[in-house]
Every structure is written in C-alpha cells, then in structure tokens.
Design a protein around this motif. Structure first.
Motif: not given
Length: 568
Positions: A134-142
């Motif tokens: 989940s954190q990797g998916s967030i890091d794509i944008y954040g």
C-alpha cells in the motif's frame, strides 16, 4: 382476544421499525440500475417474492403448503394456541415478545434488502495479493521530489522552466501577447583526450570546445537566439594541445572564432496578430528569419545553419485525405549554403529553396521533402534537385523500422551531382524495450548521393552507426560515409542499464561495387564501442574506441578517446 391484541399491536410496530415499508405496509425496492431518489423508478419488487406485510408469516393450506397470511402479522395454529396461552405468564409479556420478534424480523429484511441493492448496483471490492504494498502505491504520487537541472550560466528576467507567481507583464505588443522578457546564456563545455590514427596520421592530443547559446525571450512565442563557438575555427579546428604521435606538432594551438554560428528571430504570426489587433487570431503561423539552423531527417538530409527564412503550417489535419496530423514547412536561403559534394568549399555561391512535410498516416510516420540548389557567381549554371522520403513504424510489436530514401539530380557544370541512397534503420523490441536495444542498419548507394546541407562536411551515412561518425573535436576516425556506389551497414547492441548509463557495441562494413573515384574504393570494416555515464546532472563522462580495417590502404585506422562534458 390475545391473537387480536397481538395483531393490532405488532403491525404498526413492525411498520415503524423499518424505513423500507410503504404507507400500505408493502416492501419496496429501487430498481437495480435506476438513480436513487427518482420516485418514478421506485416500485414493488415482485422479482424475488410476492408482496407481503413486514414481519408476516405464512400458514399451511389444505395440502400442507405455505400461503401468505393477509391481514395479520402472525398466524397461530388453533391446536397450539391453547398450549401457548397457558405458557404465557401475562398478556403484556406476550405483547412485548411479539413486538421484539417483529422488529428483529424487520431489521433482517431491511439488511437483506440493503445487501441485495449493494450486490446489484456495485462491483465487488478489490482483492489484493498477499504481497500488496500500500505504501508503494501511495509513493507513486506522494513521494515525488523536484529534479533540479543545471541552471543557465546567466539568467536575467523571467526564468525558463520555473513555477510560481509572476509579476504582471507589460502589454507593449498587446494585451493578448504580453511580454515575458528574459535573457539566458547556456550550453556545454567539452574536453577530450584522444590518440587517433586517421588516414596514416597519428596524433595524441587534448582538445576543448565551448558551445554557447544566447537566448533572449520577448514573449511566450517570440525570441532572438544566437549560438557561438568561440574557441574553435570552423568545423574542424579546435583549441588543443598536441603532445604525441608522428603527426603531432607538440605545441598548444589556440583557435578562435567570435562570429555567431546562428543568429535569428523566431515568432508566431498568429500571436503577433492577436496582440496588435486585440482579436483572437484563430491560427498558428510560426516563422523565423536570419541565420537559423535547419535540421531534417534526424540531421541526415539537413544539419546546418542557413541565412534566410522559414514558415510552418503546424498541426493540420484533413478529413478528405484521412490525415489526422501533418506539418508543412517552407524554407529558403540566400547565403551560407554548405554542401561540399555539390557546391564545393565556398558556401556563398548558391541559393536554396525547399519544402518539407511531416505526416501521420498509414499506421506510421512520414517525412518528405524537396529542395532546389541554384548556383551563382563561380557556380553559375548549377541547378540541382534534392528529394527525400521516409516511413517509420513498428511491425508486430517486434521490430521498429525507418526506411529513408535520398536522391539528388540536376545540372552540374563541374561534375556529377546525381545520386541515390536508401537507408534502413531497424531495432528489435526485446523484453527490456526501453533499455536493451539490438539494432541493424543497412544502406545501398548509387552514384554520388548527397545531403542537402551539412556544416560539418559529413556524408549521407553519418547516422548509420557509431563507426560512421566522428566526434567533432579530436579528429576521431570514421568509415567512409559518402555511400557512393557501395552497400553495407552496422549491427550493434545498445544497453542503457537503468536509463542512467549507455554501453554500445557495434560492427560495421562498407562494400564498394564500382570504382567511381568518390568515397571508398576498397572494402572497409569497423569495430566500435562507446560508454557514457552521467557523473551528476551537470557533468557527463564518455569514452569511445574504434578499429577500422581498410583494405587497399597501408595502415588501418584506430582511435581511443575519453571526454568530460559540463552542461550549464
């Protein structure tokens, strides 16, 4: 009496406990797919069950089957009624128990209706793998950070490629074309050390060159631009120190040239019209005048600065011809026309007129062009036509191909200006399509094929492979690039690692099939390697090596070099 009391007390209670019950006690439901809140789409749902009172039960008919009990909320078997009555301690307890049971049933009906609506109107929730990050998916944008490129050496006024609030601009050229003044000086500085044996002359040297772009932005579409190479003389003489080899002069050679290599104004006639009249132009018409660079067919057909002008019709389309996008550019030059093979060493004895087009069509990309070189003074009577065409596309998701054709023909009082060259550029699409790039480029030439203009004196084959190009700094050797009555090509492998380095291996060949006195007279074979890596965002390191077998010559060519480049 107990049954009548229960019927009277439980019916309203059940109705009050469920928001899904209508005024007549019927169970209602929104039609799946209809908008919520649309009263015209709300009806009795007769798809899954017959209408019934909320909390009602069914009783057996004569055959023992269940039928709907209408007009009461419960059905009591007479045989069991007396026993049940004896078990009930009080009428109030029975009333409370019936009310609670009815409310519970109503809640279950409501919950079931809600679940049914959810299943009918919404897709299932996503199912994630056990390794879902989940954190990797967030890091794509954040987790993005700004990449700060090297800034220009000089920046005065409005900077380029920056964000933020800007001061109100002047409207000297009109409110619809506001001024955005800014002066920038940028470019690169290249320094290389090399040991080359080129056509029997070997030299070890360290050489340097400075490329300076001076850009003065006036508005968002208008600017004045100049390009200088102050520490070199022409295209072949660079400031250097020759310290070894049989052909070295063992001294420092300072070369200077402060004349601009380009100096031009460019803008958009549509933007200027909007500014001067205050009305939206409704068209784009970019143009340029002065000593401007002409770069066509990846630099193969044209790679030089010419003195004249050009105008483009950009981003056009034609429904009648089925063309989704095409550009057309008209250009002309009245001085500084460089074509050693056709005009000679003097670039001030011919005019140039031409048109080129870029077209998206036939599932690919088309480049085409025509130009006329008209000589005067010492080259009076020279009239040569130049034609080019190229088609680029990907086939079966396996290979990318560009096929290019170059032709020149006409009247040349002092020689033969007729020639034809066909070049096929191919790269395989591998499992690492962005980083692992096998390529195979082939050519065949007839007569004396020529580029339209080239300020470095390079031939039509300069982009076939790394063994066909020099370094424009140390005299790095190359195979014959004229393509005159010869065939051949280059096969190589390029690997870009994580897009942060480049490694190229290549073998190449030139095979003449006629002796016309132009270009290679005997076969030539080349082996080359190149490596590049950025030191940081401003500094780049590059190394090259080549060995070239020249049949019919006393010595082979070879070269090895290392270069650092500073971008600013």
């Amino acid at each position: 009496m107990a049954g009548a009391c229960l019927m009277m007390s439980c019916g309203p209670a059940a109705s009050e406990s469920s928001g899904e019950t209508g005024k007549d006690g019927w169970s209602t439901e929104v039609v799946p797919g209809a908008p919520w809140g649309d009263a015209t789409e709300v009806r009795v749902n007769a798809t899954y069950a017959d209408p019934q009172y909320v909390g009602a039960y069914s009783k057996p008919d004569k055959d023992g089957a269940l039928t709907q009990a209408k007009g009461r909320s419960t059905w009591v078997d007479p045989a069991e009624d007396q026993a049940d009555t004896q078990k009930k301690p009080t009428r109030k307890a029975a009333k409370d128990a019936a009310k609670a049971e009815s409310a519970d049933k109503a809640a279950k009906v409501a919950a079931g209706s809600s679940e049914h609506r959810k299943d009918a109107l919404f897709r299932p929730d996503p199912q994630y793998d056990e390794g879902y990050d989940s954190q990797g998916s967030i890091d794509i944008y954040g987790a993005k950070t700004a990449v700060e490129p090297p800034r220009p050496l000089v920046e005065i006024g409005r900077q380029q490629y920056t964000s933020g609030f800007y001061d109100k601009s002047s409207t000297l050229l009109g409110e619809k074309n506001p001024l955005l003044p800014g002066l920038s000086i940028y470019g690169d500085w290249r320094t290389a050390v090399a040991y080359n044996n080129n056509n029997g002359k070997d030299i070890a040297q360290i050489a340097t060159r400075l490329n300076l772009d001076i850009d003065f932005k006036i508005t968002g579409t208008e600017r004045i631009h100049a390009f200088f190479t102050p520490i070199q003389d022409g295209a072949t003489k660079f400031t250097r120190y020759e310290f070894g080899g049989g052909g070295a002069n063992n001294r420092f050679n300072d070369e200077y040239d402060f004349e601009p290599q380009t100096l031009f104004f460019e803008g958009d006639a549509g933007s200027l019209y909007s500014g001067f009249t205050g009305n939206e132009a409704g068209f784009d018409l970019p143009f340029t005048v002065g000593l401007f660079p002409l770069f066509l067919q990846n630099g193969i057909w044209a790679n030089d600065a010419i003195l004249g002008g050009a105008v483009s019709l950009p981003a056009k389309n034609s429904a009648a011809l089925g063309l989704a996008n095409f550009d057309v550019t008209f250009f002309a030059a009245f001085d500084n026309v460089d074509n050693v093979g056709t005009i000679g060493a003097d670039s001030h004895v011919a005019n140039l007129y031409g048109v080129t087009a870029f077209i998206d069509a036939f599932d690919g990309y088309i480049e085409t062009g025509y130009a006329l070189v008209d000589g005067y003074d010492e080259r009076d009577g020279l009239l040569v036509h130049f034609l080019t065409g190229a088609y680029t596309r990907r086939y079966y998701n396996a290979v990318s191909n560009s096929t290019r054709v170059f032709a020149n023909f006409g009247d040349d009082p002092d020689g033969d200006s007729d020639g034809l060259a066909i070049i096929s550029e191919n790269s395989l699409i591998t499992g690492l399509p962005s980083t692992l790039l096998p390529y195979a480029n082939f050519f065949v030439g007839f007569g004396n094929p020529q580029p339209l203009v080239d300020g470095n004196g390079a031939g039509i084959l300069k982009n076939v492979g790394i063994n066909f190009e020099t370094d424009a700094l140390t005299g790095y050797p190359k195979l014959d690039d004229t393509g005159s009555d010869a065939f051949g090509g280059a096969i190589g492998l390029q690997y870009l690692f994580d897009l942060d380095q480049q490694l190229v291996f290549e073998v190449a060949m030139v095979q003449p099939f006629a002796n016309d006195g132009i270009g290679a007279q005997d076969p030539q074979y080349g082996f080359g390697v190149r490596y590049q890596i950025p030191i940081d965002r401003a500094w780049l390191f590059r190394a090259d090596a080549t060995y070239q077998i020249l049949e019919g010559e006393e010595e082979d060519n070879f070269g090895i070099r290392a270069e650092v480049r500073r971008k600013f």
